[in-house]
Design a protein around this motif. Sequence first.
Motif, PDB file in Angstrom:
ATOM      1  N   THR A   1       3.339 -15.351   0.661  1.00 56.92           N
ATOM      2  CA  THR A   1       1.950 -15.847   0.311  1.00 56.92           C
ATOM      3  C   THR A   1       2.008 -17.202   1.175  1.00 56.92           C
ATOM      4  N   ALA A   2       3.467 -17.973   0.687  1.00 54.64           N
ATOM      5  CA  ALA A   2       3.429 -19.172   1.341  1.00 54.64           C
ATOM      6  C   ALA A   2       3.600 -19.047   2.927  1.00 54.64           C
ATOM      7  N   LEU A   3       4.459 -17.826   3.572  1.00 60.49           N
ATOM      8  CA  LEU A   3       4.711 -17.916   4.857  1.00 60.49           C
ATOM      9  C   LEU A   3       3.627 -17.438   5.587  1.00 60.49           C
ATOM     10  N   LEU A   4       3.022 -16.307   4.992  1.00 62.53           N
ATOM     11  CA  LEU A   4       1.614 -15.976   5.623  1.00 62.53           C
ATOM     12  C   LEU A   4       0.430 -16.940   5.591  1.00 62.53           C
ATOM     13  N   ASP A   5       0.564 -17.631   4.593  1.00 65.00           N
ATOM     14  CA  ASP A   5      -0.450 -18.568   4.245  1.00 65.00           C
ATOM     15  C   ASP A   5      -1.947 -17.792   3.904  1.00 65.00           C
ATOM     16  N   CYS A   6      -1.612 -16.924   2.831  1.00 63.36           N
ATOM     17  CA  CYS A   6      -2.741 -15.875   2.339  1.00 63.36           C
ATOM     18  C   CYS A   6      -2.772 -16.052   0.981  1.00 63.36           C
ATOM     19  N   ARG A   7      -3.590 -15.270   0.415  1.00 66.71           N
ATOM     20  CA  ARG A   7      -3.969 -15.052  -1.003  1.00 66.71           C
ATOM     21  C   ARG A   7      -3.260 -13.883  -1.513  1.00 66.71           C
ATOM     22  N   ARG A   8      -2.882 -13.527  -2.665  1.00 65.40           N
ATOM     23  CA  ARG A   8      -2.238 -12.351  -3.169  1.00 65.40           C
ATOM     24  C   ARG A   8      -3.080 -11.134  -2.769  1.00 65.40           C
ATOM     25  N   ASP A   9      -4.252 -11.347  -3.051  1.00 62.84           N
ATOM     26  CA  ASP A   9      -5.082 -10.210  -2.876  1.00 62.84           C
ATOM     27  C   ASP A   9      -5.390  -9.590  -1.310  1.00 62.84           C
ATOM     28  N   ASP A  10      -4.863 -10.661  -0.305  1.00 65.05           N
ATOM     29  CA  ASP A  10      -4.745 -10.061   0.928  1.00 65.05           C
ATOM     30  C   ASP A  10      -3.506  -9.122   1.268  1.00 65.05           C
ATOM     31  N   LEU A  11      -2.621  -8.993   0.439  1.00 62.07           N
ATOM     32  CA  LEU A  11      -1.341  -8.243   0.565  1.00 62.07           C
ATOM     33  C   LEU A  11      -1.530  -6.799   0.765  1.00 62.07           C
ATOM     34  N   VAL A  12      -0.756  -6.309   1.531  1.00 64.13           N
ATOM     35  CA  VAL A  12      -0.567  -4.588   1.567  1.00 64.13           C
ATOM     36  C   VAL A  12       0.862  -4.388   1.138  1.00 64.13           C
ATOM     37  N   MET A  13       0.829  -3.417   0.315  1.00 65.59           N
ATOM     38  CA  MET A  13       2.260  -2.739   0.164  1.00 65.59           C
ATOM     39  C   MET A  13       2.765  -2.090   1.160  1.00 65.59           C
ATOM     40  N   GLU A  14       4.051  -2.229   1.676  1.00 68.36           N
ATOM     41  CA  GLU A  14       4.811  -1.682   2.944  1.00 68.36           C
ATOM     42  C   GLU A  14       5.879  -1.139   2.554  1.00 68.36           C
ATOM     43  N   LEU A  15       7.038  -1.603   3.323  1.00 63.92           N
ATOM     44  CA  LEU A  15       8.327  -0.843   3.303  1.00 63.92           C
ATOM     45  C   LEU A  15       9.126  -1.678   2.488  1.00 63.92           C
ATOM     46  N   TYR A  16      10.092  -0.619   1.843  1.00 63.18           N
ATOM     47  CA  TYR A  16      11.023  -1.219   0.917  1.00 63.18           C
ATOM     48  C   TYR A  16      12.527  -0.306   0.797  1.00 63.18           C
ATOM     49  N   ASN A  17      13.544  -0.838   1.510  1.00 61.29           N
ATOM     50  CA  ASN A  17      14.795   0.318   1.493  1.00 61.29           C
ATOM     51  C   ASN A  17      15.792  -0.600   1.308  1.00 61.29           C
ATOM     52  N   MET A  18      16.982  -0.191   1.318  1.00 60.71           N
ATOM     53  CA  MET A  18      18.294  -0.866   0.829  1.00 60.71           C
ATOM     54  C   MET A  18      19.316  -0.761   2.105  1.00 60.71           C
ATOM     55  N   LEU A  19      20.151  -1.620   2.241  1.00 60.60           N
ATOM     56  CA  LEU A  19      21.083  -1.578   3.395  1.00 60.60           C
ATOM     57  C   LEU A  19      22.305  -1.820   2.647  1.00 60.60           C
ATOM     58  N   VAL A  20      23.259  -0.916   2.956  1.00 60.08           N
ATOM     59  CA  VAL A  20      24.514  -0.651   2.301  1.00 60.08           C
ATOM     60  C   VAL A  20      25.680  -0.620   3.116  1.00 60.08           C
TER      61      VAL A  20
END
Length: 286
Positions: free
Chosen positions: A96-115
């Motif tokens: 939210t700091a980087l995007l200068d937005c509210r928590r309620d503006d956020l959308v769940m997107e991607l999450y994976n792992m690099l090994v």
Amino acid sequence: MSEPTPLTPANELRASLTRDGFVRIPNAFSPSDLARFRTAAQHATARARAGEWPFVRTVPKQFPPWPHLLHPSMPAADRKVFAESYFGDVMVGAVTALLDCRRDDLVMELYNMLVCPPKDFALRWHRDDIGPDVPADVELERLGEPMMHAQWNLALYPDSSLVVVPGSHRRSRTEQERKADPYEDEMPGQVKVSMEAGDIVFYNNNILHRGVYDCKAERLTLHGTMGLSGADPARSRNILQHGIGDWAAECDFDCLPGHMATLATGMQRRLIGMGTGKEVGFSQQD
């Protein structure tokens, strides 16, 4: 290039990301959090290597689809830990700091792992959502679009795999960059982004970058994105191409602490609102 801390003012974080195309937040997570994240990551890695977790991306594949750590078939205990690392106050506060937005503006997107791969391996130079054959004027136009998401690497062990060309997210490629070998080891101006355990690096996904992986290094790095509601169709394609629309509605976040569960459910709802992504195609392909 500055190295902000979690206490760095939001405007300095944004300025660093805008200027360089990436920003490192050191020591973002406590040792106890890191220990929990590592344990879940080790479990997931062991399952994948034993053939018990089918949602993996193996070398030499470079482009989508990616697997997802919040997939409903991930064992519940580990899925909860991954969800806490994604929806927790540290990550959400940074986003939210980087995007200068509210928590309620956020959308769940991607999450994976690099090994660590079984042998040394490198990705080619690329921008995540702009192909290599795009003309310079179109490339510059695309790079000028407003930033509607945050993308990060969270290192659970020291990691120096990400290589970037600082500032390249603000300009079209030079003639030298266009003509370079896709696996060029010494691109002019390149920087190896060194991370210690607990560091987060946020980066513009259209910075000119690549990954270079040492098979002897111990590596568990959580790689994710969060978006903003109201993003254009191109961003929807960039996310839905990974198949997340097929199962997002099945996610249950009731196991999370109250405020975190509320946030996660809202972000899930906004993702589902983007559609299923059937036949959206791919931004890039191998």
